[in-house]
Design a protein around this motif. Structure first.
Motif, PDB file in Angstrom:
ATOM      1  N   ALA A 184      12.899  -9.313   2.113  1.00  0.00           N
ATOM      2  CA  ALA A 184      13.460  -8.655   0.379  1.00  0.00           C
ATOM      3  C   ALA A 184      14.178  -9.854   0.301  1.00  0.00           C
ATOM      4  CB  ALA A 184      13.270  -7.162   0.141  1.00  0.00           C
ATOM      5  N   GLY A 185      15.106  -9.949   1.085  1.00  0.00           N
ATOM      6  CA  GLY A 185      16.700 -10.732   0.866  1.00  0.00           C
ATOM      7  C   GLY A 185      15.762 -12.099   0.165  1.00  0.00           C
ATOM      8  N   LYS A 186      15.714 -12.867   1.306  1.00  0.00           N
ATOM      9  CA  LYS A 186      14.240 -14.170   0.476  1.00  0.00           C
ATOM     10  C   LYS A 186      13.842 -13.451  -0.477  1.00  0.00           C
ATOM     11  CE  LYS A 186      14.167 -15.898   5.422  1.00  0.00           C
ATOM     12  NZ  LYS A 186      12.952 -16.503   6.728  1.00  0.00           N
ATOM     13  N   GLY A 187      13.306 -13.120  -0.679  1.00  0.00           N
ATOM     14  CA  GLY A 187      12.666 -13.160  -2.051  1.00  0.00           C
ATOM     15  C   GLY A 187      13.694 -12.495  -2.870  1.00  0.00           C
ATOM     16  N   SER A 188      14.481 -11.930  -2.990  1.00  0.00           N
ATOM     17  CA  SER A 188      15.427 -12.011  -4.160  1.00  0.00           C
ATOM     18  C   SER A 188      16.038 -13.312  -4.191  1.00  0.00           C
ATOM     19  CB  SER A 188      16.570 -10.876  -4.086  1.00  0.00           C
ATOM     20  OG  SER A 188      16.168  -9.881  -3.693  1.00  0.00           O
ATOM     21  N   LYS A 189      16.557 -13.720  -3.269  1.00  0.00           N
ATOM     22  CA  LYS A 189      17.205 -15.805  -3.899  1.00  0.00           C
ATOM     23  C   LYS A 189      16.365 -16.894  -4.290  1.00  0.00           C
ATOM     24  CE  LYS A 189      20.052 -15.111   0.816  1.00  0.00           C
ATOM     25  NZ  LYS A 189      19.958 -15.487   1.956  1.00  0.00           N
ATOM     26  N   ALA A 190      14.953 -16.021  -3.705  1.00  0.00           N
ATOM     27  CA  ALA A 190      14.018 -17.313  -4.913  1.00  0.00           C
ATOM     28  C   ALA A 190      13.717 -16.885  -5.896  1.00  0.00           C
ATOM     29  CB  ALA A 190      12.425 -16.719  -3.777  1.00  0.00           C
TER      30      ALA A 190
ATOM     31  N   GLU B  29       7.606 -16.119  -8.791  1.00  0.00           N
ATOM     32  CA  GLU B  29       8.406 -15.338  -7.859  1.00  0.00           C
ATOM     33  C   GLU B  29       9.190 -14.014  -8.061  1.00  0.00           C
ATOM     34  OE1 GLU B  29       7.984 -18.757  -5.936  1.00  0.00           O
ATOM     35  OE2 GLU B  29       9.262 -16.510  -5.176  1.00  0.00           O
ATOM     36  N   GLU B  30       8.814 -13.662  -9.865  1.00  0.00           N
ATOM     37  CA  GLU B  30       9.489 -12.348  -9.568  1.00  0.00           C
ATOM     38  C   GLU B  30       8.548 -10.678  -9.336  1.00  0.00           C
ATOM     39  OE1 GLU B  30      10.772 -12.728 -14.187  1.00  0.00           O
ATOM     40  OE2 GLU B  30      12.468 -12.418 -13.386  1.00  0.00           O
ATOM     41  N   ASN B  31       7.327 -11.082  -9.647  1.00  0.00           N
ATOM     42  CA  ASN B  31       6.345 -10.178  -9.532  1.00  0.00           C
ATOM     43  C   ASN B  31       6.447 -10.463  -8.218  1.00  0.00           C
ATOM     44  OD1 ASN B  31       6.179  -9.590 -12.406  1.00  0.00           O
ATOM     45  ND2 ASN B  31       4.660 -10.833 -12.947  1.00  0.00           N
ATOM     46  N   SER B  32       6.137 -11.627  -7.523  1.00  0.00           N
ATOM     47  CA  SER B  32       6.025 -10.902  -5.605  1.00  0.00           C
ATOM     48  C   SER B  32       7.436 -10.455  -5.099  1.00  0.00           C
ATOM     49  CB  SER B  32       6.169 -12.412  -5.172  1.00  0.00           C
ATOM     50  OG  SER B  32       5.418 -12.761  -3.920  1.00  0.00           O
TER      51      SER B  32
ATOM     52  N   ILE C 244       8.929  -3.063  -3.708  1.00  0.00           N
ATOM     53  CA  ILE C 244       8.187  -1.469  -4.062  1.00  0.00           C
ATOM     54  C   ILE C 244       7.533  -0.780  -2.497  1.00  0.00           C
ATOM     55  CG2 ILE C 244       5.673  -0.405  -5.093  1.00  0.00           C
ATOM     56  CD1 ILE C 244       6.146  -1.857  -7.720  1.00  0.00           C
ATOM     57  N   ALA C 245       7.269  -2.339  -1.838  1.00  0.00           N
ATOM     58  CA  ALA C 245       6.393  -2.118  -0.554  1.00  0.00           C
ATOM     59  C   ALA C 245       7.163  -1.075   0.508  1.00  0.00           C
ATOM     60  CB  ALA C 245       5.533  -3.446   0.408  1.00  0.00           C
ATOM     61  N   VAL C 246       8.775  -1.591  -0.074  1.00  0.00           N
ATOM     62  CA  VAL C 246      10.193  -1.302   1.055  1.00  0.00           C
ATOM     63  C   VAL C 246      10.402   0.114   0.716  1.00  0.00           C
ATOM     64  CG1 VAL C 246      11.570  -2.007   1.480  1.00  0.00           C
ATOM     65  CG2 VAL C 246      10.675  -3.510   1.557  1.00  0.00           C
ATOM     66  N   GLN C 247      10.191   0.088  -0.644  1.00  0.00           N
ATOM     67  CA  GLN C 247      10.242   1.488  -1.394  1.00  0.00           C
ATOM     68  C   GLN C 247       9.751   2.373  -0.832  1.00  0.00           C
ATOM     69  OE1 GLN C 247      12.067   1.682  -5.253  1.00  0.00           O
ATOM     70  NE2 GLN C 247      10.494   2.771  -5.137  1.00  0.00           N
ATOM     71  N   ASN C 248       8.695   2.135  -0.568  1.00  0.00           N
ATOM     72  CA  ASN C 248       6.990   3.359  -0.316  1.00  0.00           C
ATOM     73  C   ASN C 248       7.765   3.307   1.566  1.00  0.00           C
ATOM     74  OD1 ASN C 248       6.583   3.497  -2.884  1.00  0.00           O
ATOM     75  ND2 ASN C 248       4.990   2.119  -2.375  1.00  0.00           N
ATOM     76  N   ASN C 249       7.965   2.214   2.260  1.00  0.00           N
ATOM     77  CA  ASN C 249       8.125   2.497   3.481  1.00  0.00           C
ATOM     78  C   ASN C 249       9.744   3.621   3.435  1.00  0.00           C
ATOM     79  OD1 ASN C 249       9.794   0.709   6.087  1.00  0.00           O
ATOM     80  ND2 ASN C 249       7.666   1.286   6.397  1.00  0.00           N
ATOM     81  N   PHE C 250      10.396   3.061   3.260  1.00  0.00           N
ATOM     82  CA  PHE C 250      11.684   3.779   3.371  1.00  0.00           C
ATOM     83  C   PHE C 250      11.747   5.392   3.389  1.00  0.00           C
ATOM     84  CE2 PHE C 250      15.975   1.980   3.193  1.00  0.00           C
ATOM     85  CZ  PHE C 250      15.853   0.721   3.332  1.00  0.00           C
ATOM     86  N   GLN C 251      10.873   5.359   2.753  1.00  0.00           N
ATOM     87  CA  GLN C 251      10.413   7.284   2.595  1.00  0.00           C
ATOM     88  C   GLN C 251      10.199   7.422   4.465  1.00  0.00           C
ATOM     89  OE1 GLN C 251       7.921   8.956  -0.209  1.00  0.00           O
ATOM     90  NE2 GLN C 251       7.797  10.867   0.368  1.00  0.00           N
ATOM     91  N   GLN C 252       8.949   6.990   4.670  1.00  0.00           N
ATOM     92  CA  GLN C 252       8.225   7.282   6.151  1.00  0.00           C
ATOM     93  C   GLN C 252       9.503   6.836   6.536  1.00  0.00           C
ATOM     94  OE1 GLN C 252       4.929   4.562   6.378  1.00  0.00           O
ATOM     95  NE2 GLN C 252       3.638   5.687   4.529  1.00  0.00           N
ATOM     96  N   PHE C 253       9.729   5.688   6.651  1.00  0.00           N
ATOM     97  CA  PHE C 253      11.352   5.680   7.890  1.00  0.00           C
ATOM     98  C   PHE C 253      12.566   6.294   7.831  1.00  0.00           C
ATOM     99  CE2 PHE C 253      13.652   2.910  10.862  1.00  0.00           C
ATOM    100  CZ  PHE C 253      14.491   2.390  10.868  1.00  0.00           C
ATOM    101  N   GLU C 254      13.144   7.043   6.552  1.00  0.00           N
ATOM    102  CA  GLU C 254      13.660   8.228   6.926  1.00  0.00           C
ATOM    103  C   GLU C 254      13.096   9.528   7.560  1.00  0.00           C
ATOM    104  OE1 GLU C 254      16.123   8.818   2.960  1.00  0.00           O
ATOM    105  OE2 GLU C 254      17.424   6.495   3.478  1.00  0.00           O
ATOM    106  N   THR C 255      12.472   9.957   6.832  1.00  0.00           N
ATOM    107  CA  THR C 255      11.158  11.053   7.642  1.00  0.00           C
ATOM    108  C   THR C 255      11.373  11.110   9.114  1.00  0.00           C
ATOM    109  OG1 THR C 255      10.251  11.135   5.928  1.00  0.00           O
ATOM    110  CG2 THR C 255       9.104  12.318   8.112  1.00  0.00           C
TER     111      THR C 255
END
Length: 487
Positions: free
Chosen positions: A149-155, A207-210, A216-227
């Motif tokens: 996600a960090g590279k996507g933000s830079k793009a 780039e913004e939508n990508s 959103i994928a990271v956000q959904n994955n974070f819930q599982q990771f925190e569990t």
């Protein structure tokens, strides 16, 4: 060859309509926000969990050291009773007497020392690695976030910077257009620069939508990771409690309460609180994506960006006497530009040819044919040394040909004080007609121009080859479908 703009499925269908762009809820072209804000928030979140695990690691290590220290202290305690009793012969040596009592004390004291030693080894070998592995997982998750996600933000930020650059360039050229009375080079035509803005905005929105989908994928994955993190902490604390509880019964209640308190935390409790406290930053997965149709930017509706006439024409090329269809536009800057199509998105909309009409000679209309003689100014300063060519055009109908000829003639045939100096040659005024030698069998030879109006050079916009839109009448093939005004 059929023109691309003739098809109802033309890429021009994807271009934004002006009515949508001018709505009160139009999106900002380059949002005033940090595209990496969400990534930074998740990075801080991982740091918080890493520090939480580090606290537990330190706690377990300190407890291990304490048991090692207690073991040595119990060895010191054992020495106080390890020597035989003085005057011990005064006591009975069998079990149940005073001597047996001290033997029991020595045995239990040695057991306490051994118990603390075994507890320290168990904490170091079994409990502590659980939290060390969890810390490594959190660190790996941080690296994954930075590389993904960090590279996507830079793009996204890079694309936004390019869009802002093009919008500022458009503002500069429109200002020059107003101050110079339309005295511009072909490469500075606001119409072209506006299309270039749309080109870069399309890249930016992609780039913004990508990046949005990635977040959103990271956000959904974070819930599982925190569990997983919380469950691992719970499991490690339960193991820790069992180890220290076996060593000291008096401390079992304290550590049991610690473990019970940890187990009372619901798996999603922290995550739901995190979402609530950061609702202004988190992305709504059900919200709409960005689209060019809802974006507005400075000078979007400037008069210099609206063509006087636009549509498809056929032009004779080379010695083959073959006509090829292209998309042509006459702009308020008095240029006639040729494009492959009116698509702003698939590639940079650079004109194939550009004729500065005040420097051109225009022949009369013959049916659907009319000719223009002039120099190609699409390469800017290089056009000063280029040769004049005769451009033979064919419209779809005689009525279309007359409309094109009228707009072109009004620009090139005005009074001298209404025609600016050529930005290509620097000559003031322009010829309005020329009469080339007749060619045997040719139907496109120029004849002297007809009398034209000497009024204002700003003709009403005409769009050839489509339905009637909000900006004026047009028929045949329009530069935009669905009644959209020109870009």
């Amino acid at each position: 060859m059929a023109s691309q703009v003739n098809s109802p499925n033309s890429p021009s269908n994807t271009l934004p309509t002006r009515s949508a762009t001018n709505s009160t809820d139009a999106d900002e072209a380059v949002p005033d926000e940090d595209s990496s804000e969400t990534t930074k928030l998740f990075h801080e979140r991982l740091q918080a969990w890493k520090h939480a695990c580090a606290y537990i690691e330190d706690y377990v290590k300190a407890t291990e050291k304490m048991h090692e220290h207690n073991s040595k202290e119990y060895e010191k305690v054992l020495k106080t009773v390890n020597s035989p009793l003085k005057e011990g012969h005064h006591f009975q040596q069998q079990n149940g007497g005073v001597a047996g009592m001290f033997e029991n004390i020595r045995s239990n004291t040695q057991g306490l020392a051994n118990s603390h030693t075994e507890t320290a080894k168990t904490l170091k070998g079994s409990v502590l690695p659980t939290f060390e592995r969890l810390t490594r997982e959190i660190k790996n998750k941080t690296k994954e976030l930075e590389k993904g996600a960090g590279k996507g933000s830079k793009a996204v930020q890079k694309a936004r910077n390019e869009s802002q650059k093009q919008i500022e360039l458009l503002g500069s050229t429109t200002g020059s257009y107003d101050s110079r009375g339309g005295h511009l080079k072909a490469t500075e035509d606001p119409y072209i620069l506006q299309r270039r803005v749309y080109h870069h905005l399309n890249k930016q929105v992609t780039e913004e939508n990508s990046n949005r989908d990635d977040m959103i994928a990271v956000q959904n994955n974070f819930q599982q990771f925190e569990t997983h993190v919380l469950q691992t902490i719970q499991s490690g604390l339960q193991q820790f409690t069992q180890v220290v509880g076996n060593q000291a019964e008096s401390t079992r209640g304290m550590y049991g309460d610690m473990s019970a308190n940890a187990h009372r935390i619901p798996p999603h409790f922290e995550w739901e609180g995190f979402l609530h406290s950061n609702s202004n930053v988190m992305i709504d997965p059900h919200g709409p994506k960005r689209s060019v149709e809802h974006i507005s930017f400075a000078n979007q509706d400037h008069s210099s960006t609206k063509p006087l006439i636009a549509g498809s024409l056929e032009r004779r090329s080379g010695m083959l006497k073959q006509y090829n269809t292209s998309y042509y536009v006459v702009t308020p800057s008095r240029y006639m530009h040729e494009f492959k199509s009116d698509d702003d998105f698939s590639k940079d909309p650079a004109p194939e040819t550009s004729l500065f009409l005040p420097d051109c000679m225009i022949g009369a209309v013959e049916g659907v044919n009319f000719n223009i003689k002039g120099k190609d100014a699409s390469k800017g300063a290089l056009s000063k040394v280029s040769m004049s060519h005769e451009f033979k055009f064919k419209a779809h109908t005689p009525d279309d040909a007359r409309k094109w000829h009228e707009v072109i003639a009004n620009i090139s045939g005005g009074t001298s004080n209404s025609v600016p100096s050529s930005p290509v040659t620097g000559n003031s005024g322009s010829p309005t007609a020329y009469s080339p030698q007749q060619t045997t069998g040719s139907t496109n030879s120029m004849s002297p121009t007809q009398t034209h109006s000497t009024g204002s050079t700003a003709a009403e916009p005409l769009y050839m080859g489509g339905e009637k839109g909000p900006a004026g009448p047009y028929d045949g093939v329009s530069q935009r479908d669905n009644g959209a005004p020109p870009l």
